[in-house]
Design a protein around this motif. Structure first.
Motif, PDB file in Angstrom:
ATOM      1  N   ILE A  33     -18.938  -9.688  44.012  1.00  0.00           N
ATOM      2  CA  ILE A  33     -18.344  -8.409  44.406  1.00  0.00           C
ATOM      3  C   ILE A  33     -16.829  -8.526  44.490  1.00  0.00           C
ATOM      4  N   GLN A  34     -16.330  -9.630  45.022  1.00  0.00           N
ATOM      5  CA  GLN A  34     -14.878  -9.801  45.086  1.00  0.00           C
ATOM      6  C   GLN A  34     -14.282  -9.843  43.680  1.00  0.00           C
ATOM      7  N   THR A  35     -14.979 -10.480  42.738  1.00  0.00           N
ATOM      8  CA  THR A  35     -14.494 -10.512  41.355  1.00  0.00           C
ATOM      9  C   THR A  35     -14.474  -9.111  40.754  1.00  0.00           C
ATOM     10  N   ILE A  36     -15.532  -8.349  40.990  1.00  0.00           N
ATOM     11  CA  ILE A  36     -15.580  -6.971  40.486  1.00  0.00           C
ATOM     12  C   ILE A  36     -14.433  -6.151  41.064  1.00  0.00           C
ATOM     13  N   THR A  57     -28.499 -13.296  35.081  1.00  0.00           N
ATOM     14  CA  THR A  57     -27.491 -12.237  35.171  1.00  0.00           C
ATOM     15  C   THR A  57     -26.155 -12.760  35.692  1.00  0.00           C
ATOM     16  N   GLY A  58     -26.184 -13.823  36.503  1.00  0.00           N
ATOM     17  CA  GLY A  58     -24.920 -14.400  36.962  1.00  0.00           C
ATOM     18  C   GLY A  58     -24.130 -14.970  35.807  1.00  0.00           C
ATOM     19  N   ARG A  59     -24.818 -15.687  34.921  1.00  0.00           N
ATOM     20  CA  ARG A  59     -24.163 -16.249  33.733  1.00  0.00           C
ATOM     21  C   ARG A  59     -23.738 -15.124  32.797  1.00  0.00           C
ATOM     22  N   LEU A  60     -24.588 -14.111  32.644  1.00  0.00           N
ATOM     23  CA  LEU A  60     -24.251 -12.972  31.794  1.00  0.00           C
ATOM     24  C   LEU A  60     -23.003 -12.263  32.312  1.00  0.00           C
ATOM     25  N   PHE A  61     -22.892 -12.119  33.613  1.00  0.00           N
ATOM     26  CA  PHE A  61     -21.717 -11.500  34.237  1.00  0.00           C
ATOM     27  C   PHE A  61     -20.435 -12.244  33.837  1.00  0.00           C
ATOM     28  N   ARG A  83     -11.611  -7.058  42.113  1.00  0.00           N
ATOM     29  CA  ARG A  83     -10.314  -7.477  41.577  1.00  0.00           C
ATOM     30  C   ARG A  83     -10.138  -7.029  40.128  1.00  0.00           C
ATOM     31  N   LEU A  84     -11.185  -7.194  39.308  1.00  0.00           N
ATOM     32  CA  LEU A  84     -11.045  -6.925  37.875  1.00  0.00           C
ATOM     33  C   LEU A  84     -11.133  -5.441  37.533  1.00  0.00           C
ATOM     34  N   GLU A  85     -11.574  -4.617  38.468  1.00  0.00           N
ATOM     35  CA  GLU A  85     -11.592  -3.180  38.183  1.00  0.00           C
ATOM     36  C   GLU A  85     -10.185  -2.623  37.968  1.00  0.00           C
ATOM     37  N   PHE A  86      -9.183  -3.362  38.376  1.00  0.00           N
ATOM     38  CA  PHE A  86      -7.799  -2.930  38.142  1.00  0.00           C
ATOM     39  C   PHE A  86      -7.191  -3.594  36.900  1.00  0.00           C
ATOM     40  N   GLY A 112     -14.402  -9.276  27.753  1.00  0.00           N
ATOM     41  CA  GLY A 112     -13.731  -8.022  28.066  1.00  0.00           C
ATOM     42  C   GLY A 112     -14.603  -6.934  28.646  1.00  0.00           C
ATOM     43  N   VAL A 113     -15.809  -7.275  29.129  1.00  0.00           N
ATOM     44  CA  VAL A 113     -16.721  -6.278  29.708  1.00  0.00           C
ATOM     45  C   VAL A 113     -17.020  -6.658  31.156  1.00  0.00           C
ATOM     46  N   LEU A 114     -16.831  -5.718  32.062  1.00  0.00           N
ATOM     47  CA  LEU A 114     -17.087  -5.945  33.481  1.00  0.00           C
ATOM     48  C   LEU A 114     -18.415  -5.294  33.858  1.00  0.00           C
TER      49      LEU A 114
END
Length: 509
Positions: free
Chosen positions: A115-118, A458-462, A120-123, A469-471
Motif C-alpha cells: 500500500i505504501q508503494t501504491i 500477485t505480489g511478484r506480478l505487482f 507513492r507511485l500514484e504520483f 510501467g503499470v501500477l
C-alpha cells in the motif's frame, strides 16, 4: 394510560472500586440495555426506588439518569416515568475514548509495504494506474468549475473558521441531496468532514471502544486501511456473493444466525463456513458493521434490495449498528439507483457516509455523515479538535454545485463516460483473459474484480508490472486471506490506455 411494570433490579455498585459510583451505574445500565435484557420501552423504577436498590443518594441517581438522557439512551415521559429509548449508537457515547486519549506517538499503524508503494507511485506520471480509486482528471468539469469559482470570488467576503458541523448552506444542500438516496433528514443530522476517511477516523475514536469488533465484507476497502486498527479495533471478514454481503454468514459470526431467514430465502447465499461465535455484547466487546452496499470497493458488487432489507432486519435483531459507506452511491449507470440502508432504518441503527471525492473532486476534501443529531454533536466536538472544520471555500463550492443543479447535470455526463469506459474494459478483458480468469460486471462505480483461474503470485506480478510501467492493486490488500485477485479500475484511464496496460498485464501473467 396503561403503565408497564418497572424493571426488577438486583445490583449494587462496588464501593471498593476506584471507578466513581455514577459511572458504575451508567455502565451497568448500558450493559443491560446493550445485551437486550432491558428492551426499548422498558420502564425504570422511580428515582427513590433506584436510590434504595443501589444504596446511594438520590442526587447520584439524578446525575446518572441525566447522563443517560443526554445521550438519548433513556427519556422521561410525563406520567409514565423514565423509559429505555435507544439501544444502538447512543450506547457507545458514554465512556467512549476521547480524541485526546489517542494523540500520542505511534497512534497510526503503518500501512503494509504494498500500500505504501501504491500511495507513492500514484504520483509517478510514468506509471499507468490500472487499479486506482480516482477519476481521470480529464473528466473534471472545468467550465462548471470556472463558473462556480467566479461566483465564489464575487460572493465570499471572508474565510474565517467554519462551524465544526459544517456551513449551514452545505448541510442544507446535502440534506436535500439525500432525498435522491431515499434518506429524509434535517440539516442538523448532517456533519461535514474533510473527506469520508476523516469521518471514519472520527467515528473510530469517539463512538467505538478499543477492543471493539468491526465486521466488514471480505474483501473490503477498509481492510486496506489502518483506521480502525489504529484505534484498537479488530476486523472480521464477512463472505459475499453476487447479491452482496452474506447476511446468514454475518449472523453466524455473531453467534445467532441471521434471524431473518424468511426474507433471504429467495436470495442465494455464499457457501456456509464454520465461523466462531460472537461473544455476548458488552461495553467492553462492542461490535459494528462497516459496509459499502452500492458499487462495492473493491468488488464492484451492488447489494440487491432484498439483501438490504434482510441485512437491516438482522442487524436490528442483533443490535448491531451499521456504518454505511455511500462514496459511490451517485455512480450507478445500469438501472435505478438503489435505496440506501439508511432509507430502511427506523431505529437510528445506521450512520451513512457520503463523499464528493469519487464523483466530483477528491481535492475538495469534502465528505459528510448523516446520523442522529446527538451523534452529530459528539462528532462535531471531535472535528473541532482535529482541524476546526472543513475548508470553508471547499464547502461553499460543493454547496453551490449541489444547489445550482450543476452537480446533477455533471453526473449525467459522468455516468455516460464511465459506462463507456466500463464496457470497453470488459471487452478488453474478454479478449485477453477469457479462459484464464473470471470477473464481475459492475452496475456502476470504478471497479472490476478479476480473479485468476490458476494460482498467480500477485505480489511478484505487482513488482513486475511496476517495472513495465503499470501500477496494480493486488486483491490481498483488501482481503482477509490470499485471493488470487486484482482490483482493476476503468475510471482513471481512457479505453485505449486501459487496453495497453491490460496487454502488458496479460503478457506478464
Amino acid at each position: 394510560m396503561i403503565r408497564s411494570t418497572p424493571l426488577d433490579i438486583n445490583w449494587e455498585p462496588d464501593r471498593s472500586s476506584g471507578e466513581p459510583i455514577t459511572e458504575q451505574i451508567v455502565g451497568f445500565m448500558c450493559a443491560r440495555i446493550s445485551s437486550g435484557d432491558w428492551p426499548i420501552g422498558s420502564r425504570l423504577p422511580s428515582q427513590r426506588v433506584l436510590a434504595e436498590r443501589f444504596g446511594v443518594n438520590r442526587s447520584t441517581i439524578i446525575a446518572a439518569i441525566g447522563e443517560l438522557a443526554d445521550y438519548g439512551i433513556v427519556e422521561g415521559r410525563h406520567g409514565a416515568g423514565t423509559r429505555i429509548a435507544s439501544n444502538t449508537w447512543s450506547l457507545m457515547l458514554p465512556g467512549a475514548p476521547d480524541w485526546a486519549d489517542y494523540v500520542s506517538s505511534g497512534f497510526f499503524k503503518a500501512n503494509n509495504d504494498t500500500i505504501q508503494t501504491i500511495n507513492r507511485l500514484e504520483f509517478d506520471r510514468s506509471k499507468t494506474r490500472l487499479g486506482t480509486g480516482e477519476l481521470d482528471p480529464r473528466l473534471f468539469p472545468r467550465d462548471m468549475w470556472r463558473r462556480v469559482a467566479g461566483e465564489a470570488a464575487a460572493e465570499i467576503s471572508s474565510l474565517g473558521y467554519p462551524p465544526p458541523e459544517g456551513l449551514d448552506v452545505l448541510r442544507e444542500a446535502i440534506a436535500a441531496h439525500m432525498e435522491a438516496w431515499g434518506i429524509s433528514c434535517t440539516p442538523g443530522q448532517v456533519l461535514v468532514s474533510s473527506g469520508a476517511l476523516q469521518a471514519l477516523q472520527m467515528i473510530s475514536v469517539s463512538l467505538l471502544s478499543a477492543g471493539s469488533t468491526v465486521y466488514a465484507e471480505a474483501p473490503s476497502y477498509i481492510k486496506s486501511l489502518q483506521v480502525f486498527q489504529s484505534a484498537g479495533m479488530k476486523l472480521a471478514g464477512v463472505p459475499m456473493d453476487e447479491h452482496g454481503l452474506d447476511v446468514d454468514a454475518l449472523g453466524r459470526l455473531m453467534g445467532g444466525g441471521s434471524q431473518c431467514e424468511g426474507m433471504t430465502a429467495a436470495v442465494p447465499s455464499a457457501p456456509q463456513t464454520s465461523l466462531p461465535p460472537r461473544a455476548k455484547a458488552t461495553r467492553e466487546n462492542d461490535a459494528v458493521l462497516y459496509t459499502i452496499p452500492t458499487n462495492h470497493n473493491p468488488t464492484g458488487i451492488t447489494m440487491s434490495e432484498p439483501r438490504r432489507r434482510a441485512l437491516i432486519a438482522s442487524c436490528v435483531a442483533n443490535r448491531l449498528p451499521i456504518i454505511e459507506d455511500c462514496a459511490y452511491q451517485d455512480l450507478i449507470f445500469d438501472g435505478d439507483t438503489p435505496h440506501t440502508l439508511k432509507s430502511f432504518d427506523e431505529t437510528g441503527m445506521v450512520i451513512t457516509l457520503g463523499s464528493a471525492s469519487k464523483a466530483l473532486a477528491p481535492g475538495l476534501r469534502i465528505g459528510w455523515i448523516v446520523a442522529d443529531e446527538r451523534i452529530v454533536q459528539r462528532l462535531a466536538d471531535v472535528k473541532m479538535q482535529m482541524d476546526y472544520g472543513a475548508s470553508t471555500l471547499s464547502q461553499w463550492v460543493f454547496a453551490r454545485f449541489l444547489s445550482s443543479g450543476l452537480y446533477d447535470e455533471y453526473m449525467v455526463s459522468l455516468r455516460m463516460q464511465l459506462r463507456r469506459r466500463r464496457d470497453a474494459a470488459l471487452e478488453t478483458l474478454e479478449r485477453l483473459f477469457a479462459g484464464r480468469a473470471h470477473w464481475n460486471v459492475p452496475r456502476g462505480g470504478f471497479y472490476v474484480w478479476l480473479t485468476f483461474d490458476d494460482p498467480v503470485r500477485t505480489g511478484r506480478l505487482f513488482q513486475r508490472a511496476i517495472e513495465h510501467g503499470v501500477l496494480l492493486n493486488p486483491g490481498d490488500i483488501y482481503d482477509f486471506e490470499g485471493d488470487n485477485s486484482l482490483r482493476l479500475s476503468y475510471s482513471y484511464t481512457t479505453p485505449e490506455e486501459f487496453a495497453a496496460a491490460a496487454e502488458t498485464l496479460a503478457s506478464l501473467v
